[in-house]
Every structure is written in structure tokens, then in C-alpha cells.
Design a protein around this motif. Structure first.
Motif, PDB file in Angstrom:
ATOM      1  N   TYR A   3      35.559  43.801  46.318  1.00 12.45           N
ATOM      2  CA  TYR A   3      35.839  45.232  46.385  1.00 12.45           C
ATOM      3  C   TYR A   3      36.264  45.772  45.025  1.00 12.45           C
ATOM      4  N   ILE A   6      33.288  45.991  42.651  1.00 13.06           N
ATOM      5  CA  ILE A   6      32.429  47.136  42.948  1.00 13.06           C
ATOM      6  C   ILE A   6      33.065  48.423  42.427  1.00 13.06           C
ATOM      7  N   GLU A   7      34.363  48.565  42.614  1.00 13.42           N
ATOM      8  CA  GLU A   7      35.050  49.765  42.131  1.00 13.42           C
ATOM      9  C   GLU A   7      35.017  49.854  40.607  1.00 13.42           C
ATOM     10  N   SER A  46      37.193  56.391  41.859  1.00 11.17           N
ATOM     11  CA  SER A  46      37.298  54.949  41.605  1.00 11.17           C
ATOM     12  C   SER A  46      38.702  54.554  41.167  1.00 11.17           C
ATOM     13  N   THR A  53      44.159  49.894  46.057  1.00 11.01           N
ATOM     14  CA  THR A  53      43.856  48.482  46.266  1.00 11.01           C
ATOM     15  C   THR A  53      44.936  47.609  45.647  1.00 11.01           C
ATOM     16  N   TYR A  58      44.966  44.738  48.845  1.00 14.51           N
ATOM     17  CA  TYR A  58      43.745  44.311  49.501  1.00 14.51           C
ATOM     18  C   TYR A  58      42.969  43.414  48.552  1.00 14.51           C
ATOM     19  N   ASN A  59      42.747  42.174  48.969  1.00 14.89           N
ATOM     20  CA  ASN A  59      42.030  41.217  48.115  1.00 14.89           C
ATOM     21  C   ASN A  59      40.771  40.699  48.784  1.00 14.89           C
ATOM     22  N   SER A  60      40.147  41.507  49.594  1.00 13.90           N
ATOM     23  CA  SER A  60      38.972  41.046  50.316  1.00 13.90           C
ATOM     24  C   SER A  60      37.739  41.031  49.460  1.00 13.90           C
TER      25      SER A  60
END
Length: 60
Positions: A3, A6-7, A46, A53, A58-60
Motif C-alpha cells: 500500500y 503504491i501511494e 497521496s 497509513t 497499516y502495514n498490509s
């Protein structure tokens, strides 16, 4: 982790749109303005998502 990557890609894309808008300003003011506005929106969104994040972990 994916994630965040991508950001970061979207952040770089937004910065590139802003830079290209600044570069083509003399040739086409309308295209430059649209490019700068869209690049700014993408970069700000972003940065906002990356901030949340990191803040929420969030570390997915």
C-alpha cells in the motif's frame, strides 16, 4: 507495505504532473493549468493517505 509503495508511486506521479505543467506553461496555458491542478490534487491525496497509513500503522 504494498500500500505504501503504491501511494509513493502516486505521489511521484503527482509531482511529475506539477513539474510538467510548469514546463509547458508557455506553450499551452490551459493544459498547464489542468496538469498543475490534477498533479496537486493527486499529491495532496497521496500525502494525506500516507500520513494516515503511518499514523494508524497499516502495514498490509
Amino acid at each position: 507495505m504494498i500500500y505504501i509503495q503504491i501511494e509513493v508511486i502516486f505521489l511521484i506521479g503527482g509531482i511529475m504532473l506539477i513539474a510538467s505543467g510548469m514546463k509547458i506553461r508557455k506553450q499551452s496555458k490551459t493544459s498547464a493549468l489542468i496538469s498543475i491542478i490534477i498533479g496537486t490534487i493527486i499529491a495532496l491525496v497521496s500525502l494525506f493517505l500516507l500520513f494516515w497509513t503511518f499514523l494508524l500503522g497499516y502495514n498490509s
